[in-house]
Design a protein around this motif. Structure first.
Motif, mmCIF file in Angstrom:
data_model
loop_
_atom_site.group_PDB
_atom_site.id
_atom_site.type_symbol
_atom_site.label_atom_id
_atom_site.label_comp_id
_atom_site.label_asym_id
_atom_site.label_seq_id
_atom_site.Cartn_x
_atom_site.Cartn_y
_atom_site.Cartn_z
ATOM 1 N N SER B 163 34.526 -15.937 -42.069
ATOM 2 C CA SER B 163 35.393 -15.603 -40.937
ATOM 3 C C SER B 163 35.370 -14.096 -40.730
ATOM 4 C CB SER B 163 36.813 -16.058 -41.233
ATOM 5 O OG SER B 163 37.366 -15.250 -42.255
ATOM 6 N N GLY B 164 35.915 -13.658 -39.607
ATOM 7 C CA GLY B 164 35.932 -12.222 -39.308
ATOM 8 C C GLY B 164 36.619 -11.406 -40.390
ATOM 9 N N GLY B 165 37.749 -11.894 -40.847
ATOM 10 C CA GLY B 165 38.487 -11.169 -41.877
ATOM 11 C C GLY B 165 37.701 -11.077 -43.178
ATOM 12 N N GLN B 166 37.026 -12.183 -43.522
ATOM 13 C CA GLN B 166 36.211 -12.178 -44.742
ATOM 14 C C GLN B 166 35.048 -11.208 -44.604
ATOM 15 O OE1 GLN B 166 35.461 -16.374 -44.782
ATOM 16 N NE2 GLN B 166 36.968 -16.768 -46.391
ATOM 17 N N LYS B 167 34.445 -11.181 -43.394
ATOM 18 C CA LYS B 167 33.336 -10.251 -43.180
ATOM 19 C C LYS B 167 33.810 -8.817 -43.377
ATOM 20 C CE LYS B 167 30.958 -13.077 -39.806
ATOM 21 N NZ LYS B 167 30.631 -13.248 -38.417
ATOM 22 N N GLN B 168 35.003 -8.511 -42.866
ATOM 23 C CA GLN B 168 35.481 -7.137 -43.006
ATOM 24 C C GLN B 168 35.802 -6.821 -44.461
ATOM 25 O OE1 GLN B 168 34.749 -4.465 -41.984
ATOM 26 N NE2 GLN B 168 35.902 -4.121 -40.112
ATOM 27 N N ARG B 169 36.242 -7.819 -45.222
ATOM 28 C CA ARG B 169 36.461 -7.593 -46.655
ATOM 29 C C ARG B 169 35.149 -7.244 -47.345
ATOM 30 N NH1 ARG B 169 41.340 -9.208 -48.714
ATOM 31 N NH2 ARG B 169 42.717 -9.899 -47.039
ATOM 32 N N VAL B 170 34.076 -7.937 -46.933
ATOM 33 C CA VAL B 170 32.755 -7.593 -47.482
ATOM 34 C C VAL B 170 32.410 -6.159 -47.074
ATOM 35 C CG1 VAL B 170 30.306 -8.162 -47.502
ATOM 36 C CG2 VAL B 170 31.997 -9.991 -47.351
ATOM 37 N N GLY B 171 32.704 -5.832 -45.799
ATOM 38 C CA GLY B 171 32.426 -4.479 -45.310
ATOM 39 C C GLY B 171 33.161 -3.425 -46.127
ATOM 40 N N ILE B 172 34.396 -3.716 -46.483
ATOM 41 C CA ILE B 172 35.188 -2.762 -47.266
ATOM 42 C C ILE B 172 34.644 -2.664 -48.690
ATOM 43 C CG2 ILE B 172 37.480 -2.338 -48.257
ATOM 44 C CD1 ILE B 172 38.643 -3.547 -45.637
#
Lengths: 221, 378
Positions: B163-172
């Motif tokens: 999901s978008g939120g999970q992708k951003q967690r990977v990004g962080i």
């Protein structure tokens, strides 16, 4: 069908496979880096060298706009230099490779240009060198598109390889022309076409599967 | 989720004397291209980001936010001015010098910019691979980071499966892989829904508090500033028009553009039904509507009861909103009080004495008076 004829068809098929494998392999070996360079050497890009880019672009376009049959004849001296002869299967590989390089280069260039610039920026922000950006980001991300492009190139090479038969190259095209056309043996022509169809179909199927397998943008459920 | 971030987290106070980022007199001019004239993206930018703080730069699209944040990791080079990171002048670094400097600066992107061909694990590992870190060390570090962002169970997934939120967690996690001291967030939550935005902001706050990473973020969303920033700078047309503590800028904006930007967050609008009935003059027996602004400590003082007991008037709350920034309350109420003089004047005077911002909105007939008025029957 006589065993002699079967033998001829089998040999011709192997000759064709030999030609497209070597020409395709060499074409990829040289076309891939050329394509990467074309995609990354424009103004303000990773390996900014716009003058070299422009010159290479023109060379590629000249090669690509020359009809293949004319290219084959035009580079006969070059072919002799490389293969020692201008007739036969080995000789045919030279013009096939020369035609494949710019074709593959353009395909690779297109695939690389399709990669999201945001990924390049992210890699730069991580401290990646231009070469690392190419090897770790651009090529892996473009790979599914590159595989599809190489499939297209292989299919085109099968077509071209049938053409070199007209100027004394070996392979299925040569067989078709000498037996099917000149000796008027329609059954040979039919078999040659059928084998070509099977070849194209197989190459396309393998390429599609491979590309799909590599494409992680699609959810594989 | 609440895994301790690092046993050896540096104390946030470390090297506090030197600001993490210092931009002085920065200008950025994009040269003319073809028929278009040159564009001045930034002018006279002075900005100090103290170590350990979360500083937000807010502005509309085209204000120059993206250019500003990219100056800090050398993705853009300033036309003039000086940039220092932890007191070290980086203005004239070569591209090769920038490459090694960038391991100290993580970056998070609006559209995540994850490699679709790599798994979650391999995406987070990428910055370490680029550095040439040993395999075992990469494995240890990535495993730890995935635990921090709560994605240990997704390590072998591809971005398309998240999901978008999970992708951003990977990004962080990826941005933190090289243990940077500064984290740049380029509209990190703008592509996320409000709920996910909250959880990503909470994660960023933990990264700041527990790892001591200084965060510079750009956004066009006031809630992001309100939620996690210590300081905010307002960027408009390439210039910083206001800079200060979030509470001060949001509750007492000095520049009209800032005021417009924060209006939606701090102001309470008069209900439409009431607005239609307001008139500038008082008729006998009419009530007055007043907007009372609360900032800081007086937001909690018992205004209503005090008015009632000291002046002996009935105060009726029509609408209102109280909010908190960094634990300090602010907001506004719209109330109705008797509109007849001299009581009305006395009410305004005593509200002012109590330190409230007062804005008389007008007078209106009471509901009772309206309903008692003879109806016109056809």
């Amino acid at each position: 069908m006589s065993p002699e004829l079967l033998r001829l068809i089998l040999d011709a098929t192997l000759d064709t496979l030999h030609m497209i494998a070597v020409a395709g392999g060499l074409g990829t070996l040289l076309g891939l880096p050329l394509g990467v360079f074309l995609a990354t050497s424009g103004k303000g890009e990773l390996f900014a060298a716009s003058a070299v880019n422009a010159v290479l672009g023109v060379v590629v376009n000249i090669t690509r706009s020359t009809p293949f049959i004319i290219l084959v004849v035009a580079i006969v001296p070059f072919t002799r230099l490389i293969a020692g002869t201008s007739i036969g299967t080995s000789a045919a590989i030279v013009p096939l490779t020369v035609a494949a390089i710019p074709f593959i280069a353009r395909i690779v260039e297109g695939a690389i240009r399709e990669v999201d610039q945001g990924l390049v920026e992210a890699a730069r922000a991580m401290g990646a060198t231009p070469l690392q950006i190419v090897s770790k980001v651009l090529i892996p991300e473009a790979l599914p598109a590159i595989i599809l492009g190489l499939t297209l190139a292989a299919v085109s090479l099968i077509g071209f390889s049938a053409m070199v038969g007209a100027v004394g190259g070996g392979g299925l095209g040569d067989l078709g022309i000498r037996y099917g056309y000149q000796r008027f043996m329609p059954e040979v022509m039919l078999i040659v076409v059928a084998v070509l169809v099977v070849l194209v179909q197989s190459v396309q199927t393998i390429g599609d599967r491979l590309s799909r397998h590599m494409n992680k943008r699609i959810r594989h459920i | 989720m609440n895994v301790p971030l690092s046993p050896s987290a540096p104390a946030p106070a470390e090297a506090a004397a030197l600001p993490a980022v210092e931009l002085a007199g920065i200008a950025k001019l994009f040269p003319a291209r073809g028929e278009s004239t040159s564009v001045s993206a930034l002018r006279g930018i002075d900005l100090v980001v103290e170590t350990g703080k979360i500083v937000g730069v807010i502005g509309r699209s085209g204000a120059g936010k993206s250019t500003l944040i990219r100056l800090v990791n050398g993705l853009e080079i300033a036309t003039s001015g000086r940039i220092s990171l932890f007191g070290r002048d980086v203005t004239r670094l070569s591209e090769a010098e920038w490459r090694s400097e960038r391991r100290n600066i993580g970056m998070v992107f609006q559209h995540f910019n994850l490699l679709s061909s790599r798994t979650v694990f391999d995406n987070v590992a990428l910055p370490l691979e680029i550095l040439g870190t040993a395999k075992a060390e990469i494995n240890r570090q990535v495993t730890r980071l995935l635990e921090i962002v709560g994605l240990s169970d997704k390590r072998d997934r591809y971005p398309a499966e998240l999901s978008g939120g999970q992708k951003q967690r990977v990004g962080i996690a990826r941005a933190l892989a090289t243990e940077p001291r500064i984290l740049l967030c380029d509209e990190a939550t703008s592509a996320l829904d409000p709920e996910t935005t909250k959880s990503i902001l909470a994660l960023l706050k933990r990264v700041n508090r527990e790892l001591g990473v200084t965060i510079l973020l750009i956004t066009h969303e006031i809630p992001v500033i309100k939620e996690i920033c210590d300081e905010v700078a307002v960027l408009e047309a390439g210039e910083i028009i206001e800079h200060g503590a979030v509470f001060d800028v949001l509750t007492r904006p000095q520049h009209p553009s800032t005021a417009r930007l924060v209006e939606g967050v701090t102001r309470v609008e008069i209900p439409e039904a009431l607005a239609a009935r307001l008139s500038p003059t008082a008729s006998p027996g009419a009530l007055a509507a007043i907007r009372i602004g609360f900032v800081g400590e007086n937001a909690t003082s018992p205004v209503i009861s005090r008015l009632t007991t000291t002046i002996g008037v009935d105060v009726n709350i029509l609408t209102g909103r109280i909010d908190f920034i960094g634990g300090r309350p602010f907001g506004s109420l719209i109330v109705s009080v008797p509109g007849a003089e001299p009581a009305f004047g006395a009410i305004l005077a005593s509200l002012k004495r109590l330190g409230f911002e007062i804005d008389p909105l007008g007078f209106f007939e009471t509901e009772a008076a309206t309903s008692e008025a003879p109806r016109h029957v056809a």
